[in-house]
Design a protein around this motif. Structure first.
Motif, PDB file in Angstrom:
ATOM      1  N   PHE A   1     -13.899   0.515  -6.690  1.00  0.00           N
ATOM      2  CA  PHE A   1     -12.713   0.155  -7.460  1.00  0.00           C
ATOM      3  C   PHE A   1     -12.688  -1.347  -7.705  1.00  0.00           C
ATOM      4  CE2 PHE A   1     -11.739   4.086  -5.302  1.00  0.00           C
ATOM      5  CZ  PHE A   1     -11.084   4.836  -6.267  1.00  0.00           C
ATOM      6  N   ALA A   2     -12.152  -1.725  -8.854  1.00  0.00           N
ATOM      7  CA  ALA A   2     -12.039  -3.141  -9.198  1.00  0.00           C
ATOM      8  C   ALA A   2     -11.119  -3.838  -8.198  1.00  0.00           C
ATOM      9  CB  ALA A   2     -11.494  -3.296 -10.611  1.00  0.00           C
ATOM     10  N   ALA A   3     -11.496  -5.057  -7.823  1.00  0.00           N
ATOM     11  CA  ALA A   3     -10.695  -5.842  -6.870  1.00  0.00           C
ATOM     12  C   ALA A   3     -10.346  -7.185  -7.481  1.00  0.00           C
ATOM     13  CB  ALA A   3     -11.473  -6.031  -5.567  1.00  0.00           C
ATOM     14  N   HIS A   4      -9.346  -7.826  -6.919  1.00  0.00           N
ATOM     15  CA  HIS A   4      -8.969  -9.158  -7.383  1.00  0.00           C
ATOM     16  C   HIS A   4     -10.027 -10.181  -6.978  1.00  0.00           C
ATOM     17  CE1 HIS A   4      -4.352  -8.199  -7.691  1.00  0.00           C
ATOM     18  NE2 HIS A   4      -5.101  -7.425  -8.456  1.00  0.00           N
ATOM     19  N   THR A   5      -9.993 -11.318  -7.636  1.00  0.00           N
ATOM     20  CA  THR A   5     -10.957 -12.366  -7.307  1.00  0.00           C
ATOM     21  C   THR A   5     -10.717 -12.934  -5.916  1.00  0.00           C
ATOM     22  OG1 THR A   5      -9.523 -13.971  -8.432  1.00  0.00           O
ATOM     23  CG2 THR A   5     -11.332 -13.012  -9.709  1.00  0.00           C
ATOM     24  N   GLU A   6      -9.466 -12.852  -5.444  1.00  0.00           N
ATOM     25  CA  GLU A   6      -9.119 -13.296  -4.098  1.00  0.00           C
ATOM     26  C   GLU A   6      -8.766 -12.079  -3.245  1.00  0.00           C
ATOM     27  OE1 GLU A   6      -9.373 -16.305  -2.945  1.00  0.00           O
ATOM     28  OE2 GLU A   6      -9.940 -17.184  -4.880  1.00  0.00           O
ATOM     29  N   PRO A   7      -9.019 -12.137  -1.919  1.00  0.00           N
ATOM     30  CA  PRO A   7      -8.690 -11.004  -1.045  1.00  0.00           C
ATOM     31  C   PRO A   7      -7.226 -10.585  -1.178  1.00  0.00           C
ATOM     32  CG  PRO A   7     -10.049 -12.585   0.127  1.00  0.00           C
ATOM     33  CD  PRO A   7      -9.684 -13.237  -1.181  1.00  0.00           C
ATOM     34  N   ALA A   8      -7.021  -9.291  -1.220  1.00  0.00           N
ATOM     35  CA  ALA A   8      -5.664  -8.753  -1.351  1.00  0.00           C
ATOM     36  C   ALA A   8      -5.613  -7.383  -0.687  1.00  0.00           C
ATOM     37  CB  ALA A   8      -5.262  -8.642  -2.822  1.00  0.00           C
ATOM     38  N   ALA A   9      -4.397  -6.917  -0.388  1.00  0.00           N
ATOM     39  CA  ALA A   9      -4.206  -5.616   0.251  1.00  0.00           C
ATOM     40  C   ALA A   9      -4.389  -4.501  -0.774  1.00  0.00           C
ATOM     41  CB  ALA A   9      -2.823  -5.530   0.876  1.00  0.00           C
ATOM     42  N   LEU A  10      -5.219  -3.526  -0.442  1.00  0.00           N
ATOM     43  CA  LEU A  10      -5.471  -2.389  -1.336  1.00  0.00           C
ATOM     44  C   LEU A  10      -5.045  -1.103  -0.646  1.00  0.00           C
ATOM     45  CD1 LEU A  10      -8.437  -1.709  -3.649  1.00  0.00           C
ATOM     46  CD2 LEU A  10      -7.885   0.013  -1.920  1.00  0.00           C
ATOM     47  N   ARG A  11      -4.431  -0.207  -1.406  1.00  0.00           N
ATOM     48  CA  ARG A  11      -4.006   1.108  -0.913  1.00  0.00           C
ATOM     49  C   ARG A  11      -4.833   2.178  -1.618  1.00  0.00           C
ATOM     50  NH1 ARG A  11       1.101   1.443   1.434  1.00  0.00           N
ATOM     51  NH2 ARG A  11       1.433   3.509   0.525  1.00  0.00           N
ATOM     52  N   LEU A  12      -5.472   3.016  -0.818  1.00  0.00           N
ATOM     53  CA  LEU A  12      -6.279   4.107  -1.352  1.00  0.00           C
ATOM     54  C   LEU A  12      -5.562   5.412  -1.027  1.00  0.00           C
ATOM     55  CD1 LEU A  12      -9.056   4.081  -2.811  1.00  0.00           C
ATOM     56  CD2 LEU A  12     -10.079   4.759  -0.640  1.00  0.00           C
ATOM     57  N   THR A  13      -5.124   6.120  -2.059  1.00  0.00           N
ATOM     58  CA  THR A  13      -4.342   7.344  -1.880  1.00  0.00           C
ATOM     59  C   THR A  13      -5.202   8.563  -2.193  1.00  0.00           C
ATOM     60  OG1 THR A  13      -2.314   6.172  -2.513  1.00  0.00           O
ATOM     61  CG2 THR A  13      -2.256   8.576  -2.561  1.00  0.00           C
ATOM     62  N   LEU A  14      -5.315   9.455  -1.218  1.00  0.00           N
ATOM     63  CA  LEU A  14      -6.099  10.684  -1.371  1.00  0.00           C
ATOM     64  C   LEU A  14      -5.170  11.891  -1.338  1.00  0.00           C
ATOM     65  CD1 LEU A  14      -8.201   8.522  -0.273  1.00  0.00           C
ATOM     66  CD2 LEU A  14      -9.482  10.459   0.606  1.00  0.00           C
ATOM     67  N   ARG A  15      -5.352  12.775  -2.315  1.00  0.00           N
ATOM     68  CA  ARG A  15      -4.607  14.035  -2.368  1.00  0.00           C
ATOM     69  C   ARG A  15      -5.604  15.185  -2.450  1.00  0.00           C
ATOM     70  NH1 ARG A  15       0.833  13.042  -3.810  1.00  0.00           N
ATOM     71  NH2 ARG A  15       1.190  10.983  -4.755  1.00  0.00           N
ATOM     72  N   PRO A  16      -5.499  16.168  -1.573  1.00  0.00           N
ATOM     73  CA  PRO A  16      -6.407  17.313  -1.652  1.00  0.00           C
ATOM     74  C   PRO A  16      -6.177  18.158  -2.897  1.00  0.00           C
ATOM     75  CG  PRO A  16      -4.721  17.685   0.006  1.00  0.00           C
ATOM     76  CD  PRO A  16      -4.583  16.264  -0.432  1.00  0.00           C
ATOM     77  N   ASP A  17      -4.991  17.996  -3.495  1.00  0.00           N
ATOM     78  CA  ASP A  17      -4.649  18.687  -4.736  1.00  0.00           C
ATOM     79  C   ASP A  17      -3.791  17.736  -5.557  1.00  0.00           C
ATOM     80  OD1 ASP A  17      -3.734  20.268  -6.807  1.00  0.00           O
ATOM     81  OD2 ASP A  17      -3.344  22.013  -5.551  1.00  0.00           O
ATOM     82  N   SER A  18      -4.282  17.355  -6.728  1.00  0.00           N
ATOM     83  CA  SER A  18      -3.566  16.357  -7.537  1.00  0.00           C
ATOM     84  C   SER A  18      -2.184  16.826  -7.967  1.00  0.00           C
ATOM     85  CB  SER A  18      -4.400  16.007  -8.781  1.00  0.00           C
ATOM     86  OG  SER A  18      -4.654  17.176  -9.552  1.00  0.00           O
ATOM     87  N   SER A  19      -1.950  18.142  -7.954  1.00  0.00           N
ATOM     88  CA  SER A  19      -0.645  18.673  -8.346  1.00  0.00           C
ATOM     89  C   SER A  19       0.323  18.796  -7.180  1.00  0.00           C
ATOM     90  CB  SER A  19      -0.818  20.059  -9.003  1.00  0.00           C
ATOM     91  OG  SER A  19      -1.359  20.984  -8.081  1.00  0.00           O
ATOM     92  N   ASP A  20      -0.143  18.407  -5.976  1.00  0.00           N
ATOM     93  CA  ASP A  20       0.667  18.518  -4.762  1.00  0.00           C
ATOM     94  C   ASP A  20       1.036  17.123  -4.267  1.00  0.00           C
ATOM     95  OD1 ASP A  20       1.896  19.187  -2.411  1.00  0.00           O
ATOM     96  OD2 ASP A  20       0.357  20.602  -1.771  1.00  0.00           O
ATOM     97  N   GLU A  21       2.183  17.025  -3.589  1.00  0.00           N
ATOM     98  CA  GLU A  21       2.628  15.734  -3.064  1.00  0.00           C
ATOM     99  C   GLU A  21       1.945  15.365  -1.744  1.00  0.00           C
ATOM    100  OE1 GLU A  21       4.579  13.397  -4.418  1.00  0.00           O
ATOM    101  OE2 GLU A  21       4.503  14.647  -6.208  1.00  0.00           O
ATOM    102  N   THR A  22       1.246  16.317  -1.133  1.00  0.00           N
ATOM    103  CA  THR A  22       0.552  16.032   0.132  1.00  0.00           C
ATOM    104  C   THR A  22      -0.493  14.950  -0.090  1.00  0.00           C
ATOM    105  OG1 THR A  22       0.857  18.327   0.829  1.00  0.00           O
ATOM    106  CG2 THR A  22      -0.796  17.035   2.005  1.00  0.00           C
TER     107      THR A  22
END
Length: 202
Positions: free
Chosen positions: A173-194
């Motif tokens: 994934f594209a990142a900023h030129t300076e270090p920053a906090a990144l959140r990676l969200t995984l869903r086992p089903d894109s149609s589900d809120e889990t």
């Protein structure tokens, strides 16, 4: 004269006994001022409503943060999470790299993650159902495709993962030129809120 001496001696002895009794009573009274078993270092309870820390002068034990263990609040990169369905996912620490000129979209800096998917459920899992999104400062960042660096996204998206088997994918994934906090969200089903959220600095 002998009789006077005898009376005086008897009076003196009686007076000594009275004084000794008074001293003993005073000593017992002093002992009764402290509760049994209390020592000089033991704290005296504070008034009603006073926290234990204030009464004893010691700080309360630190509370465990739910953010360290809650998949919704954020797990650290390098952690693993198991969904109720039996599907388990783990995300590696980020590999920071400079995308090649052939990368799309163009980015001066990117972060790659090894994602492992283990199916501990009762039925096959379709890999294409897995949704992976990244964001920095609540702004979604794009996935980088860079064949020169070996980052081609999910190649076998239509494959099924049988129960008891594991599949690994690498996404960048594209990142900023300076270090920053990144959140990676995984869903086992894109149609589900889990979901499971992994966080860290890239």
């Amino acid at each position: 004269m002998a009789t006077v001496s005898t009376v005086s001696a008897a009076s003196a002895a009686k007076t000594a006994k009275v004084v000794a009794g008074v001293c003993a009573a005073l000593a017992l009274g002093a002992c009764g001022t402290s509760p049994a078993g209390a020592g000089p270092d033991e704290a005296t309870p504070g008034p009603p409503g006073t926290p234990a820390a204030a009464a004893t002068g010691t700080a309360p034990p630190p509370q465990n943060s739910a953010a360290a263990t809650s998949p919704a609040a954020g797990l650290r990169f390098g952690s693993e999470h198991r969904f109720p369905s039996g599907l388990s996912v783990s995300v590696s620490s980020p590999n920071i790299f400079q995308p090649s000129e052939n990368a799309y979209p163009r980015s001066d800096r990117a972060a790659a993650f090894d994602i492992t998917v283990y199916n501990d459920g009762q039925k096959p899992y379709r890999l294409s159902d897995l949704s992976v999104r990244a964001s920095i400062e609540d702004v979604e960042v794009q996935q980088v495709q860079d064949a020169t660096r070996g980052y081609n996204g999910v190649v076998d998206a239509d494959r099924d993962i049988p129960p008891g088997e594991t599949v690994g994918v690498t996404l960048a994934f594209a990142a900023h030129t300076e270090p920053a906090a990144l959140r990676l969200t995984l869903r086992p089903d894109s149609s589900d809120e889990t979901k499971a959220v992994f966080v860290g600095t890239v």
